[in-house]
Design an enzyme around this catalytic site. Sequence first.
Site, mmCIF file in Angstrom:
data_model
loop_
_atom_site.group_PDB
_atom_site.id
_atom_site.type_symbol
_atom_site.label_atom_id
_atom_site.label_comp_id
_atom_site.label_asym_id
_atom_site.label_seq_id
_atom_site.Cartn_x
_atom_site.Cartn_y
_atom_site.Cartn_z
ATOM 1 N N VAL A 266 21.251 24.576 -5.743
ATOM 2 C CA VAL A 266 19.873 24.958 -6.104
ATOM 3 C C VAL A 266 19.551 26.329 -5.497
ATOM 4 C CG1 VAL A 266 17.443 24.366 -5.625
ATOM 5 C CG2 VAL A 266 19.027 22.607 -6.462
ATOM 6 N N HIS B 137 9.426 16.254 8.268
ATOM 7 C CA HIS B 137 8.720 17.273 9.063
ATOM 8 C C HIS B 137 9.248 17.374 10.490
ATOM 9 C CE1 HIS B 137 4.561 19.409 8.959
ATOM 10 N NE2 HIS B 137 5.320 19.994 9.840
ATOM 11 N N TYR C 114 -0.557 19.093 6.296
ATOM 12 C CA TYR C 114 -1.420 20.280 6.293
ATOM 13 C C TYR C 114 -2.766 20.014 5.599
ATOM 14 C CZ TYR C 114 2.850 22.919 7.462
ATOM 15 O OH TYR C 114 4.008 23.384 8.044
ATOM 16 N N LYS D 237 6.549 18.390 2.937
ATOM 17 C CA LYS D 237 7.171 17.666 4.054
ATOM 18 C C LYS D 237 6.511 16.296 4.214
ATOM 19 C CE LYS D 237 7.246 22.147 6.393
ATOM 20 N NZ LYS D 237 6.012 22.794 5.930
ATOM 21 N N ASP E 50 5.455 26.796 0.690
ATOM 22 C CA ASP E 50 5.805 25.762 1.666
ATOM 23 C C ASP E 50 4.535 25.111 2.195
ATOM 24 O OD1 ASP E 50 7.637 24.384 3.598
ATOM 25 O OD2 ASP E 50 6.283 25.365 5.001
ATOM 26 N N GLY F 296 3.875 30.397 3.351
ATOM 27 C CA GLY F 296 3.471 29.234 4.135
ATOM 28 C C GLY F 296 1.962 29.041 4.119
HETATM 29 P P1 NDP Z 1 3.712 33.339 10.798
HETATM 30 O O1 NDP Z 1 4.838 33.890 11.592
HETATM 31 O O2 NDP Z 1 3.829 33.265 9.334
HETATM 32 O O3 NDP Z 1 2.408 34.163 11.184
HETATM 33 C C1 NDP Z 1 1.156 33.888 10.629
HETATM 34 C C2 NDP Z 1 0.086 34.533 11.504
HETATM 35 O O4 NDP Z 1 0.258 35.940 11.549
HETATM 36 C C3 NDP Z 1 -1.306 34.293 11.026
HETATM 37 O O5 NDP Z 1 -2.155 34.295 12.151
HETATM 38 C C4 NDP Z 1 -1.589 35.501 10.149
HETATM 39 O O6 NDP Z 1 -2.981 35.742 10.149
HETATM 40 C C5 NDP Z 1 -0.831 36.584 10.862
HETATM 41 N N1 NDP Z 1 -0.186 37.546 9.946
HETATM 42 C C6 NDP Z 1 0.360 37.298 8.745
HETATM 43 N N2 NDP Z 1 0.911 38.407 8.216
HETATM 44 C C7 NDP Z 1 0.692 39.390 9.109
HETATM 45 C C8 NDP Z 1 1.025 40.748 9.133
HETATM 46 N N3 NDP Z 1 1.682 41.306 8.109
HETATM 47 N N4 NDP Z 1 0.666 41.483 10.216
HETATM 48 C C9 NDP Z 1 -0.007 40.907 11.259
HETATM 49 N N5 NDP Z 1 -0.344 39.612 11.288
HETATM 50 C C10 NDP Z 1 0.002 38.851 10.231
HETATM 51 O O7 NDP Z 1 3.408 31.921 11.462
HETATM 52 P P2 NDP Z 1 2.997 30.465 11.002
HETATM 53 O O8 NDP Z 1 2.969 29.671 12.242
HETATM 54 O O9 NDP Z 1 1.807 30.492 10.142
HETATM 55 O O10 NDP Z 1 4.244 29.939 10.155
HETATM 56 C C11 NDP Z 1 4.442 30.251 8.797
HETATM 57 C C12 NDP Z 1 4.683 28.993 7.994
HETATM 58 O O11 NDP Z 1 5.740 28.220 8.562
HETATM 59 C C13 NDP Z 1 3.509 28.018 8.007
HETATM 60 O O12 NDP Z 1 2.472 28.421 7.148
HETATM 61 C C14 NDP Z 1 4.187 26.756 7.552
HETATM 62 O O13 NDP Z 1 4.421 26.789 6.163
HETATM 63 C C15 NDP Z 1 5.496 26.843 8.332
HETATM 64 N N6 NDP Z 1 5.420 26.129 9.632
HETATM 65 C C16 NDP Z 1 6.164 24.980 9.759
HETATM 66 C C17 NDP Z 1 6.178 24.276 10.936
HETATM 67 C C18 NDP Z 1 7.004 23.059 11.031
HETATM 68 O O14 NDP Z 1 6.877 22.306 12.015
HETATM 69 N N7 NDP Z 1 7.877 22.781 10.081
HETATM 70 C C19 NDP Z 1 5.375 24.690 12.102
HETATM 71 C C20 NDP Z 1 4.660 25.924 11.894
HETATM 72 C C21 NDP Z 1 4.714 26.610 10.693
HETATM 73 P P3 NDP Z 1 -3.834 35.917 8.757
HETATM 74 O O15 NDP Z 1 -3.702 34.660 7.984
HETATM 75 O O16 NDP Z 1 -5.222 36.178 9.265
HETATM 76 O O17 NDP Z 1 -3.227 37.106 8.080
#
Ligand code: NDP
Length: 294
Positions: A12, A108, A50, A75, A45, A20
């Site tokens: 796939v 998850h 969530y 998940k 994702d 995310g």
């Molecule tokens: P990320 O590394 O994607 O960072 C997101 C954060 O950074 C938000 O606060 C966002 O704020 C900010 N941000 C986004 N783009 C930029 C940029 N270009 N410059 C500066 N700041 C930025 O972290 P996440 O923890 O959100 O992880 C991403 C995804 O991973 C999640 O959405 C989820 O799908 C997955 N995940 C899975 C987990 C698991 O246990 N399986 C646990 C945690 C996450 P803003 O929205 O204000 O831009």
Amino acid sequence: MTVSTLTLNNGVELPALGFGVFQTPPEETVAAVAEALRVGYRHIDTAAAYGNEREVGRAIAASGVPRAEVFVETKVWISDYGYDQTLHAFDKSAGKLGVDTVDLLILHQALPSAFDRTIGAYRALERLLADGRVRAIGVSNFMREHLDRLLEQTTVVPAVNQVEVHPYFRQPDVLAADAEHGIRTQAWSPIGGITAYRADGSGRTFDDPVIGQIAGVHGKTPAQVMLRWHLQQGRSAIPKSTRPERIAENVDVFDFQLTDAELTAIDALDTGVRRGPEPEAITLEAFGRDIPEA
Ligand code: NDP
């Protein structure tokens, strides 16, 4: 923007860069996912835990992008582990997402203290795969020992292991274990969002001087450099944002290349300090919660 793809161990194709939606409130999710699809993301994702699967589904349905062109990943939460419960968890998620099939369904977390339930849940994923209800199955936050225990007792090697990977926490042992088994590593918090949420004094990846210097060389941003680092090392990455300018920025990473020296310099930023929950310490007692019906 055309996103390249990665081939999973069952053939796939997974878009290398996805979108995310963890911590994206339901009321902001439709707009965020709609914007992501508009600027070229083709992989979303989400997770039962969530609380925004319904909004993800609505945004996809309203986007005008054919369903077959969007890779939908979700998940199963630990409260729904066990064979029958996980089969039902699929129905809940698919119902909320408004889809017949899910492209990638993953567990998850491992439940190390109730691993029999984890195995039951994974066997349900195998059943869903055999029945064509999901196109690929996998896990999240599985450490080497969890993978070993799973592989001993089940048949289908996970296609994906979604784990915390960013420049400040690289998890080389998990990356190696995934590679040994042909499991694709998917980086969560790929740009180190978790280093920004947690004001523990250890710094934010976005402010890192090494990453900033490399970004300057390429005329790119720190986030773009971090995403390139994942892609060039063969990882899937799923950055989150609710801001249109950042949603666009984070997918605009297919027009430059980091050098081997730059990749190595980013590898060297690893602090070995996990920011997310300790996978071995996940229990139903501490983390269990009800996932509503569709
Ligand atoms: P990320 O590394 O994607 O960072 C997101 C954060 O950074 C938000 O606060 C966002 O704020 C900010 N941000 C986004 N783009 C930029 C940029 N270009 N410059 C500066 N700041 C930025 O972290 P996440 O923890 O959100 O992880 C991403 C995804 O991973 C999640 O959405 C989820 O799908 C997955 N995940 C899975 C987990 C698991 O246990 N399986 C646990 C945690 C996450 P803003 O929205 O204000 O831009």
